[in-house]
Design a protein around this motif. Structure first.
Motif, PDB file in Angstrom:
ATOM      1  N   ASN A 186       0.813  -1.232   0.000  1.00  0.00           N
ATOM      2  CA  ASN A 186       0.000   0.000   0.000  1.00  0.00           C
ATOM      3  C   ASN A 186       0.844   1.279   0.000  1.00  0.00           C
ATOM      4  O   ASN A 186       0.358   2.347   0.344  1.00  0.00           O
ATOM      5  CB  ASN A 186      -0.949   0.082   1.205  1.00  0.00           C
ATOM      6  CG  ASN A 186      -1.770  -1.174   1.399  1.00  0.00           C
ATOM      7  OD1 ASN A 186      -2.060  -1.873   0.422  1.00  0.00           O
ATOM      8  ND2 ASN A 186      -2.133  -1.475   2.614  1.00  0.00           N
ATOM      9  N   GLY A 187       2.113   1.168  -0.339  1.00  0.00           N
ATOM     10  CA  GLY A 187       2.964   2.361  -0.351  1.00  0.00           C
ATOM     11  C   GLY A 187       3.296   2.881   1.027  1.00  0.00           C
ATOM     12  O   GLY A 187       3.719   4.022   1.193  1.00  0.00           O
ATOM     13  N   MET A 188       3.123   2.046   2.045  1.00  0.00           N
ATOM     14  CA  MET A 188       3.210   2.517   3.433  1.00  0.00           C
ATOM     15  C   MET A 188       4.588   2.326   4.084  1.00  0.00           C
ATOM     16  O   MET A 188       4.747   2.645   5.266  1.00  0.00           O
ATOM     17  CB  MET A 188       2.153   1.809   4.286  1.00  0.00           C
ATOM     18  CG  MET A 188       0.734   2.257   4.019  1.00  0.00           C
ATOM     19  SD  MET A 188       0.435   3.954   4.546  1.00  0.00           S
ATOM     20  CE  MET A 188       0.458   3.773   6.332  1.00  0.00           C
ATOM     21  N   ALA A 189       5.575   1.828   3.340  1.00  0.00           N
ATOM     22  CA  ALA A 189       6.886   1.586   3.966  1.00  0.00           C
ATOM     23  C   ALA A 189       7.541   2.894   4.391  1.00  0.00           C
ATOM     24  O   ALA A 189       7.334   3.939   3.781  1.00  0.00           O
ATOM     25  CB  ALA A 189       7.792   0.841   2.996  1.00  0.00           C
ATOM     26  N   GLY A 190       8.340   2.823   5.440  1.00  0.00           N
ATOM     27  CA  GLY A 190       9.133   3.982   5.858  1.00  0.00           C
ATOM     28  C   GLY A 190       8.496   4.867   6.902  1.00  0.00           C
ATOM     29  O   GLY A 190       8.986   5.949   7.174  1.00  0.00           O
ATOM     30  N   GLU A 191       7.417   4.397   7.532  1.00  0.00           N
ATOM     31  CA  GLU A 191       6.748   5.255   8.523  1.00  0.00           C
ATOM     32  C   GLU A 191       7.360   5.146   9.919  1.00  0.00           C
ATOM     33  O   GLU A 191       6.652   4.955  10.906  1.00  0.00           O
ATOM     34  CB  GLU A 191       5.231   4.972   8.546  1.00  0.00           C
ATOM     35  CG  GLU A 191       4.489   5.557   7.351  1.00  0.00           C
ATOM     36  CD  GLU A 191       4.613   7.086   7.240  1.00  0.00           C
ATOM     37  OE1 GLU A 191       4.916   7.752   8.244  1.00  0.00           O
ATOM     38  OE2 GLU A 191       4.426   7.594   6.115  1.00  0.00           O
ATOM     39  N   PHE A 192       8.665   5.281   9.982  1.00  0.00           N
ATOM     40  CA  PHE A 192       9.341   5.284  11.281  1.00  0.00           C
ATOM     41  C   PHE A 192       8.818   6.420  12.164  1.00  0.00           C
ATOM     42  O   PHE A 192       8.807   6.316  13.378  1.00  0.00           O
ATOM     43  CB  PHE A 192      10.845   5.440  11.098  1.00  0.00           C
ATOM     44  CG  PHE A 192      11.511   4.231  10.523  1.00  0.00           C
ATOM     45  CD1 PHE A 192      11.849   3.159  11.331  1.00  0.00           C
ATOM     46  CD2 PHE A 192      11.793   4.161   9.166  1.00  0.00           C
ATOM     47  CE1 PHE A 192      12.472   2.034  10.802  1.00  0.00           C
ATOM     48  CE2 PHE A 192      12.405   3.041   8.627  1.00  0.00           C
ATOM     49  CZ  PHE A 192      12.739   1.977   9.446  1.00  0.00           C
ATOM     50  N   GLY A 193       8.396   7.501  11.518  1.00  0.00           N
ATOM     51  CA  GLY A 193       7.898   8.665  12.256  1.00  0.00           C
ATOM     52  C   GLY A 193       6.705   8.339  13.126  1.00  0.00           C
ATOM     53  O   GLY A 193       6.397   9.066  14.073  1.00  0.00           O
ATOM     54  N   HIS A 194       6.020   7.231  12.812  1.00  0.00           N
ATOM     55  CA  HIS A 194       4.840   6.860  13.606  1.00  0.00           C
ATOM     56  C   HIS A 194       5.050   5.596  14.420  1.00  0.00           C
ATOM     57  O   HIS A 194       4.099   4.915  14.791  1.00  0.00           O
ATOM     58  CB  HIS A 194       3.610   6.770  12.703  1.00  0.00           C
ATOM     59  CG  HIS A 194       3.236   8.129  12.178  1.00  0.00           C
ATOM     60  ND1 HIS A 194       2.646   9.077  12.981  1.00  0.00           N
ATOM     61  CD2 HIS A 194       3.464   8.703  10.980  1.00  0.00           C
ATOM     62  CE1 HIS A 194       2.490  10.193  12.277  1.00  0.00           C
ATOM     63  NE2 HIS A 194       2.982   9.995  11.068  1.00  0.00           N
ATOM     64  N   VAL A 195       6.300   5.293  14.706  1.00  0.00           N
ATOM     65  CA  VAL A 195       6.585   4.236  15.684  1.00  0.00           C
ATOM     66  C   VAL A 195       6.695   4.938  17.037  1.00  0.00           C
ATOM     67  O   VAL A 195       7.430   5.914  17.166  1.00  0.00           O
ATOM     68  CB  VAL A 195       7.902   3.501  15.357  1.00  0.00           C
ATOM     69  CG1 VAL A 195       8.214   2.461  16.427  1.00  0.00           C
ATOM     70  CG2 VAL A 195       7.823   2.853  13.979  1.00  0.00           C
ATOM     71  N   PRO A 196       5.932   4.492  18.045  1.00  0.00           N
ATOM     72  CA  PRO A 196       5.962   5.181  19.341  1.00  0.00           C
ATOM     73  C   PRO A 196       7.300   5.021  20.068  1.00  0.00           C
ATOM     74  O   PRO A 196       7.826   3.922  20.138  1.00  0.00           O
ATOM     75  CB  PRO A 196       4.843   4.503  20.144  1.00  0.00           C
ATOM     76  CG  PRO A 196       4.053   3.718  19.157  1.00  0.00           C
ATOM     77  CD  PRO A 196       4.970   3.387  18.018  1.00  0.00           C
ATOM     78  N   LEU A 197       7.830   6.131  20.551  1.00  0.00           N
ATOM     79  CA  LEU A 197       8.991   6.073  21.445  1.00  0.00           C
ATOM     80  C   LEU A 197       8.493   5.968  22.889  1.00  0.00           C
ATOM     81  O   LEU A 197       9.172   5.474  23.757  1.00  0.00           O
ATOM     82  CB  LEU A 197       9.857   7.321  21.293  1.00  0.00           C
ATOM     83  CG  LEU A 197      10.559   7.553  19.951  1.00  0.00           C
ATOM     84  CD1 LEU A 197      11.482   8.767  20.039  1.00  0.00           C
ATOM     85  CD2 LEU A 197      11.356   6.331  19.518  1.00  0.00           C
TER      86      LEU A 197
END
Ligand SMILES: [Zn+2]
Length: 394
Positions: free
Chosen positions: A241-252
């Motif tokens: 779905n073109g969704m790779a690379g969403e590190f910005g939305h991994v919770p810290l």
């Protein structure tokens, strides 16, 4: 090296695959002219490893197709006067960068030089924004009647699913799911390519900044949110779905402040421009209509609370980047955003945060601040359109 392989391939695959080999050789020659212009036919043959006659044939075809033009004539010792080749700058690309607050619509030539640009406010309603964008593109088309427009490239602060032609995830744009591509195709008759902003920056680096030798590269864009574009094993990673690379939305921190994605405590909630402004306000500032650039400037003018807010942002940027390094082991990380203007405040902190957590056997990637003037995404959209004819490098 690539050229030599292709030249050998020509002998090996003669017959059914000769068309494929011709296509590969054509792309090699076209890319060499793009990256090394002005270049002579003799140098093309030398650099590519292709036979002089093969190069001449391809060049004649590219001249006929109006991709390449001749001139000026060079001067070499012993009276030789080779004719130099370069890309035809009458072939142009419409480059669009959609951001949450403004949209830039620009015209660039095949060499990546920008000729003109218009800036529009980005409407919060996507249908309204799309209508304004189409109007701007149509104005550009009318004003470039004598040029050949290759297509429209669009960069978006979100993920676009190419299978269903929908913007599927854009928490900072706050648009609902929408087909951005087809309405523009229908209105203009041009080919339209849509890509995530961080991916566009990856293409800009590989295409224009001569990083095609780097097989593992990550671009981290920091603005209202944090986006990541991944170039792994020499190719762009899009994922399902073109969704790779969403590190910005991994919770810290799952108990952290709410995020535009619906989650809590995501990396971007702690490391984005918005986060730095929040740290500043939380430390007791009264003015609430500050921009991130204002914050940078306050820090430069000795505002200690502004400097502290940026320092906190830098630590979180570095901590989040550990995920990127541990997960992808990139050779280089290119950092894009206004914060790179204050690299003296960010660089050392980010690097030490990353270095502290490098795994045994791993190595610290080269961190490259892109001192960008907002052009990286636009240049990426030019590459996006051009790569149809030139082939993805890498
Ligand atoms: Zn989030």
């Amino acid at each position: 090296m690539i050229g030599k392989m292709a030249a050998t391939g020509e002998r090996k695959f003669q017959g059914a695959s000769s068309e494929v080999v011709r296509d590969i050789n054509r792309r090699i020659v076209l890319n060499l002219i793009r990256t090394r212009h002005p270049i002579s036919r003799a140098d093309l043959a030398r650099v590519s490893g292709l036979q002089r006659s093969t190069v001449s044939l391809i060049v004649e075809q590219l001249i006929q197709e109006n991709w390449v033009i001749e001139g000026p004539t060079g001067r070499l010792p012993r009276g030789r006067r080779p004719t130099f080749l370069r890309l035809n700058d009458e072939r142009v690309i419409i480059a669009v960068d959609i951001r949450p607050t403004q949209t830039t619509v620009a015209l660039a030539d095949a060499n990546g030089k920008f000729i003109s640009q218009e800036i529009l406010a980005t409407a919060s309603n996507p249908e309204v924004a799309l209508a304004a964008l189409i109007g701007s593109i149509e104005r550009l088309i009318r004003s470039s009647r004598h040029k050949k427009i290759e297509g429209v490239g669009i960069s978006l602060p979100g993920r676009y699913d190419h299978n269903i032609d929908r913007l599927v995830f854009a928490p900072n744009l706050r648009w609902h799911e929408i087909d951005i591509r087809n309405p523009i195709v229908q209105a203009t008759g041009l080919e339209v390519e849509v890509e995530n902003a961080a991916n566009a920056c990856v293409l800009a680096a590989v295409w224009f900044d001569r990083m095609e030798d780097c097989r593992n590269l990550v671009v981290v864009t920091v603005s209202e949110g944090i986006g990541t574009g991944v170039w792994a094993n020499g190719a762009l990673v899009r994922g399902q779905n073109g969704m790779a690379g969403e590190f910005g939305h991994v919770p810290l921190d799952p108990k952290g402040p709410p995020c535009g994605c619906g989650g809590r405590g995501c990396w971007e909630v702690f490391g984005s421009n918005r986060a730095a402004l929040r740290y500043y306000f939380e430390s007791g500032s009264e003015s609430t209509d500050l921009t991130f650039l204002d914050l940078l400037s306050r820090a430069e003018h000795g505002d200690k609370r502004a400097a502290k807010a940026l320092e906190t942002m830098a630590h979180y940027l570095g901590r989040g980047m550990r995920m990127v390094v541990a997960g992808l082991a990139p050779e280089r990380i290119i950092l894009v955003g206004e914060f790179t203007r204050a690299w003296h405040r960010f660089g050392a902190i980010i690097e030490s945060e990353v270095r502290d957590q490098v795994l045994p056997g791993g190595s610290v990637p080269h961190l490259i601040p892109a001192y960008e003037d907002g052009m990286a995404r636009l240049r990426g959209t030019v590459a996006l359109v051009m790569q149809k004819d030139f082939g993805t490098v890498g």
